[in-house]
Scaffold this active site. Structure first.
Site, mmCIF file in Angstrom:
data_model
loop_
_atom_site.group_PDB
_atom_site.id
_atom_site.type_symbol
_atom_site.label_atom_id
_atom_site.label_comp_id
_atom_site.label_asym_id
_atom_site.label_seq_id
_atom_site.Cartn_x
_atom_site.Cartn_y
_atom_site.Cartn_z
ATOM 1 N N LYS A 161 26.593 73.514 74.266
ATOM 2 C CA LYS A 161 25.491 73.354 75.214
ATOM 3 C C LYS A 161 24.743 72.024 75.003
ATOM 4 O O LYS A 161 24.176 71.481 75.941
ATOM 5 C CB LYS A 161 24.488 74.505 75.083
ATOM 6 C CG LYS A 161 25.059 75.902 75.281
ATOM 7 C CD LYS A 161 25.558 76.146 76.687
ATOM 8 C CE LYS A 161 25.710 77.613 77.041
ATOM 9 N NZ LYS A 161 26.681 78.345 76.241
HETATM 10 C C1 LIG Z 1 27.523 79.354 76.557
HETATM 11 C C2 LIG Z 1 28.606 79.672 75.604
HETATM 12 C C3 LIG Z 1 29.832 80.202 76.041
HETATM 13 C C4 LIG Z 1 30.104 80.539 77.488
HETATM 14 O O1 LIG Z 1 30.105 79.418 78.324
HETATM 15 P P1 LIG Z 1 29.813 79.558 79.898
HETATM 16 O O2 LIG Z 1 29.576 78.189 80.367
HETATM 17 O O3 LIG Z 1 28.604 80.424 80.015
HETATM 18 O O4 LIG Z 1 31.020 80.204 80.495
HETATM 19 C C5 LIG Z 1 30.805 80.428 75.097
HETATM 20 N N1 LIG Z 1 30.589 80.174 73.795
HETATM 21 C C6 LIG Z 1 29.435 79.663 73.337
HETATM 22 C C7 LIG Z 1 29.281 79.416 71.884
HETATM 23 C C8 LIG Z 1 28.406 79.396 74.222
HETATM 24 O O5 LIG Z 1 27.245 78.918 73.760
#
Ligand SMILES: *Cc1c(COP(=O)(O)O)cnc(C)c1O
Length: 455
Positions: free
Chosen positions: A109
């Site tokens: 993120k």
């Molecule tokens: C947000 C997240 C996901 C999922 O990603 P999306 O974009 O919501 O499909 C998977 N793994 C981790 C560690 C995340 O922070």
């Protein structure tokens, strides 16, 4: 280029309007009027920042000058360590892991939210505008957003997370920052409840006019373009002609960023979606029937989602950009919790996406197996992808995304391997710091008045 919405394909919004608005007035998500294409040959030999500039530029150039974009991108990835930003690890012939946990909060993120933080600062710098960032998190978006916006004068940050459904490290990363502009709400409900409240508040005129609400969830368009960058980066590093990606998925943001890269001309063959036991994406794409089940708590909390916001963007594309059709489908889905998709839409999705649901025990077994067999420690989200990677032939190149540092999910790692993971320095002292959060009932009006009180 202008932007339209999945529920109104006649809209003509600018990038800056889309940047600060979560949803369109009709409740739809923004997409560009047309997909720009990019020369892959021109990207060879470039570093991560240069590739980021090339990929992001066509989407923002009417509103952000080239020089400013260079500054924003350089500032964003300056603190990422190692310098390759997103290392591509080759574990076996034609099998790769793309590591995306070298930002400040150790999950993918950061790659988009640090960019968003700098983009917001740049735009707000020369205006008197103050904004309120509102987001729901299943764990990692919250800490990444808080880190990106903490201490900024003209931005207040409100983050809702599902009470007792995120890992301890994830929670502490949000609640221990000690900045006045950061407000954590632990909602007595699921992530889907948090997301629903956030969506309702975005359509609330009173709150909107009093606070200038801004979205940072993956419904925010700028995040998706910043995430598209690492697919180009990985492809170039791999030196392959055509690749497949495996993407652990929850809200469909990360995998839709891969889809954007493919729209822009990146030679991607198939996109493999790995879900955990919350497998609505798997059922929808493989069977053509969207149906909400109860959210289960799993070892991969950031994927404990039933209503994947960004899926609507794919639906719009697969419906040949027919916003009336999308509006009807989404409305009926919201009313009944169930919707059958047409054969044409499902076939269009299956041309590109293959889906897999990975159980809790398969996740733990995969962590153990990779640890023993490859000496590679994966966090539980990453492990859902590696489960798929392990079962693919090595005739075609496949790149699986590593979404978070294993140290964020110590309990699951211990259960899988018998040992706690090593904690990176970023995580070492959060265990003795004071936490700040407000626990609130699952009630939209209550959250609204809480926000108004603190603003
Ligand atoms: C947000 C997240 C996901 C999922 O990603 P999306 O974009 O919501 O499909 C998977 N793994 C981790 C560690 C995340 O922070």
């Amino acid at each position: 280029m202008h932007y339209l919405s999945t529920r109104n394909n006649e809209l003509k919004e600018s990038f800056l309007n889309v940047l600060f608005q979560g949803l369109s007035k009709e409740g739809g998500l923004f997409l560009p009027s047309a997909w720009p294409s990019i020369s892959i040959e021109n990207l060879r030999g470039k570093n991560y920042q240069e590739i980021a500039h090339a990929v992001i530029s066509p989407f923002v150039q009417e509103d952000i000058s080239d020089e400013d974009l260079v500054l924003i991108v350089n500032k964003t990835y300056q603190s990422f360590n190692p310098k390759s930003i997103a290392p591509l690890v080759n574990i076996e012939k034609n099998k790769y892991i793309l590591e995306l946990f070298y930002g400040p909060t150790l999950a993918f993120k950061d790659y988009a939210l640090q960019f968003l933080g700098n983009l917001f600062s740049h735009v707000l710098e020369n205006s008197n505008r103050k904004i309120t960032v509102l987001g729901a998190t299943s764990g990692d978006t919250g800490s990444a957003a808080i880190n990106a916006f903490k201490g900024k004068n003209d931005i207040q940050v409100f983050i809702l997370h599902p009470h007792q459904m995120v890992s301890e490290v994830q929670r502490r990363q949000m609640t221990t920052v000690g900045e006045k502009n950061v407000h954590n709400i632990a909602l007595k409900g699921t992530f889907d409840d948090c997301q629903k409240i956030v969506k309702k508040l975005f359509l609330d005129d009173e709150l909107q006019s009093k606070t200038s609400l801004t979205a940072v969830n993956s419904i925010n368009w700028a995040r998706l373009i910043a995430q598209a960058v690492y697919y180009f980066w990985a492809y170039i590093q791999s030196n392959q002609e055509k690749v497949n990606f495996i993407v652990p998925s929850g809200n469909f943001g990360n995998v839709f960023s891969a889809r954007i890269a493919k729209f822009m001309g990146l030679p991607i063959d198939h996109l493999h979606i790995a879900t955990n036991e919350n497998d609505i994406l798997h059922r929808t794409i493989s069977e053509g029937r969207m149906r909400i089940n109860n959210v289960k708590k799993t070892h991969s909390p950031s994927m404990d989602i039933q209503v994947s916001s960004n899926f609507e963007r794919q639906l719009f594309e697969s419906a040949k950009r027919d916003s009336d059709m999308v509006q009807k489908i989404m409305q009926s889905f919201a009313e009944t919790g169930e919707q059958v998709l047409s054969d044409q839409i499902v076939q269009d999705m299956q041309l590109i996406y293959t889906t897999h649901s990975v159980s809790n025990s398969q996740t733990l077994e995969t962590i153990k197996y990779y640890n023993e067999h490859y000496d590679y420690l994966a966090d539980p989200h990453t492990a859902t992808g590696l489960y798929v990677l392990e079962r693919m032939s090595n005739e075609q190149p496949a790149i699986s995304l590593a979404c978070a540092d294993p140290g964020k999910f110590g309990n699951a790692i211990k259960e899988a391997t018998g040992n706690l993971p090593h904690f990176r320095p970023e995580l070492e002292n959060i265990f003795d710091q004071d936490e700040k959060m407000t626990i609130l009932d699952n009630d939209t009006d209550l959250i609204k008045s809480h926000i108004l009180e603190l603003i």
